[in-house]
Design a protein around this motif. Sequence first.
Motif, short mmCIF file in Angstrom:
data_model
loop_
_atom_site.label_atom_id
_atom_site.label_comp_id
_atom_site.label_asym_id
_atom_site.label_seq_id
_atom_site.Cartn_x
_atom_site.Cartn_y
_atom_site.Cartn_z
N GLY A 1 0.78 -1.23 0.00
CA GLY A 1 0.00 0.00 0.00
C GLY A 1 0.81 1.27 0.00
N ASP A 2 2.12 1.18 -0.07
CA ASP A 2 2.95 2.39 -0.12
C ASP A 2 2.58 3.26 -1.32
N ILE A 3 2.72 4.56 -1.12
CA ILE A 3 2.33 5.53 -2.15
C ILE A 3 3.58 6.08 -2.82
N PHE A 4 3.53 6.18 -4.16
CA PHE A 4 4.65 6.71 -4.94
C PHE A 4 4.15 7.87 -5.79
N THR A 5 4.89 8.98 -5.73
CA THR A 5 4.49 10.17 -6.51
C THR A 5 4.96 10.10 -7.95
N MET A 6 5.87 9.17 -8.26
CA MET A 6 6.45 8.99 -9.60
C MET A 6 7.29 10.19 -10.00
#
Length: 865
Positions: free
Chosen positions: A756-761
């Motif tokens: 579930g980690d979030i990546f902003t790219m």
Amino acid sequence: MLKKTFLTMLMIGILLIGNAGFATAVDYGPITPLSPPPTAETGEMVNETPTLWFVELNGAPTADGARLSAVQAEQKTFRANAKKADVDFTERYAFTTLWNGLSVKIEPNQIGALARLPGVKNIYPVETIAIPETQEGLDPDLNTALAMTGADIAQSELGYTGAGIKVAVMDTGIDYDHPDLGGCFGPGCRVAFGYDLVGNAFNADPTSAAYNPVPVPDPDPDDCNGHGTHVAGIVGANGAVVGVAPEVTFGAYRVFGCAGSTTADIMLAAMEMALVDGMQVLNMSIGSAFQWPQYPTAQAADRLVNKGMVVVASIGNSGANGLYSAGAPGLGSKVIGVASFDNSHVALNTFTVTPAGLSIGYANAAGSLLAPTFGSLPLAKSGTPTTANDACLVGGISPFTAGQFTGQAVLIRRGTCTFYEKASNAQRAGAAAVVLYNNTAGRFSPTVAGSPPITIPVVAISDTEGVAINNAINADSQNLNWTDQLGTFINPTGGLISSFSSYGLSPDLALKPDIGAPGGLIYSTYPLESGGYATISGTSMSSPHVAGAVALLLQAKPRTPSQAVRGILQNSADPKAWWGNPGLGFLDNVHRQGAGMLDIDDAILSTTKIEPAKISAGESEAGPFSQILWIENNSQAEVTYNLSFVNALSTGANTFVPSFSTSNASVLFSEPSVTVPAGGSVSVTATINPATGPVGGQYGGYIVFSPLGGGQVYRVPFAGYIGDYQARQVLTSGGFGFPALGWSPNGASFGFAAPGDIFTMQGYDIPYFLVHLDHQSQLFRVEIFSQKGKAWFRAYNETYMPRNSTSTGFFAFPFDGYTFAGNKVYTVPDGTYYAVLSVLKANGDETNPAHWETWTSPLFVIDRP
């Protein structure tokens, strides 16, 4: 963002392996070497992700018949497509002759975009290759190494010197001022051709304080390191040292700076230069370990052979890294990949032991005071020949009392602790010198460098010499007497495979290495400013023995096609006994020594040619393997050959820690003997029944052609895999839970991402797939799916992936938010996704589900600002 698990990794470059008197087993079973093989296993998690990339385009290079204008137009289109797609890279080299493509430097987060560009056939890591690590110290004679291969006979009795043959040396350059190498550079000199592709300050190792990856080429290929001068001397020195082919003409193609590393694209550029200069033989004592024969330098080397140049390359110094460790370009299907055997003799400084009357050869330990050439010391010993931890600290406390060895030379056995610790403990106890003796067969080259420094002489001797001194001390008081005399001593490991020499097979199960030559403890030329001569060990030293031998062969038989040379050498080679316990009479692994020791005088005198000269029997799951062998008789009389076979030892399934066993393979022949008319040829079918164990291992042996009535014996090596090759596991945990979803703050250090980690790219804030490859894989694929299972196509589809160098290493694959299908590129929208990573196993069938391994990642979130 969660990203709770952060681990700092080390960043390293990827490198840079019926005979009378030998036993044939009727069943297979494990055997144990007298001493364990070396290992590179550390238990540390190591990032092995490259930063430079080869980009192979779809079209053929000019060496395969393409027009130069067509190749250049294809490369121009690639650059335009990259610009249009905002793929930002720095172009390093463009190749048109031996390989169609470019090498580029690109940020890790754009690797996927690079692979997706139209017209890209494949991308490969541009390996960073160190100047091959070598061992120095003992001082043998090059003449003894020449005698091991018959090069002395080829020179003195047959009269061949390599005159008129042009040999290229791709290396650190050549000290052409050296009188043994001609003393000059340019037309009319021994070193007549060459170029410096990099400059003195170049160093491609990103971990080095002297990192300087920008080449500054110039036309002067002088050597400020030494490795290339040593290699050239083995090929063809003619002076105080005489090489294999002392009248060859050299081309020096310098691809290293004074220290550090080079890159595989610079190697490829040097190959194209050697072709333009008309070189007939190319020696490359350099390579990229754990690769495939499809790697660009191997492909280019194969094309050089097609163009008429014989290519010889070291198989690698990765024996401690286990099986399937051979390197490219030595893995090339038409390249002669060379293993290393230890030199038969060593020339050493000596001391005597009186009154016992012993004369002992020794090597000075690095980091200690050099031993004097006169004077005497009383001898003492600190343990026995069975003491495992002789002179080591016990609970952090020295085993010796103050003044215990005042003014004495102390005999100490190798083992348990460092050489420095042993010498330091003796020095603090008052010792005036230390004599270290081996705890395994043979000699060794220790270092006692440390702080505070060792300020007394420390010398190393063999195990048998140490035991002899120990026994003499037990019988009576003894003195050590330094002398200025040299002695020549038999090397206990002489003629056996060197401990560093890499193992095959090739990942496609082709038989590699092809042949072996002396590479352990070789004395040769060195830059004049560094003493003029040096002793070095490595497959770097065995390869030039073969390159020089090729020059002798081409002088003797000038019409020999480049593609026929390897087979002629293999037919006449001599297999050697197992390094682990030669007294047992077993032959060493075919996938480590190839056809055996080079025998150049027999190759030159040979009148029979057998093709194919090696047999790659594949995996035993397919059952017996049949091969038609053609025997060609070029003599003026008919010859009858009796056919037989002899097995070599097998290795077990563990890649990183080889085990050894006897083999129960057998060979059946369509005829027990063949008569070949003068000037004619006949065929015979050999059917190899594979060994039945150990499952997952490699087996091999030799088909033997013995002439009726005596004469030269010829052999054809064979090797194969035991069991189902596609049952071999590729995706393993590496001891740290790989494969894993990862993250990175900088593209060099990585941590495990939480589900579930979030990546902003943005920048490096992208997902990475951290993968340990326990074995080479034929195809590596990553597909992206939405949380609900909608397919978002492929992020990666790469062929011919190398394995990791250790059982705990890993590669990191970035996902930049783009996927592709055919020539169409897709932007994956914000949302929650998972990846499915798939590998097709080596030699696998893409349509067979059993030949694939898959892993599904945890969910991750793309949330762009």
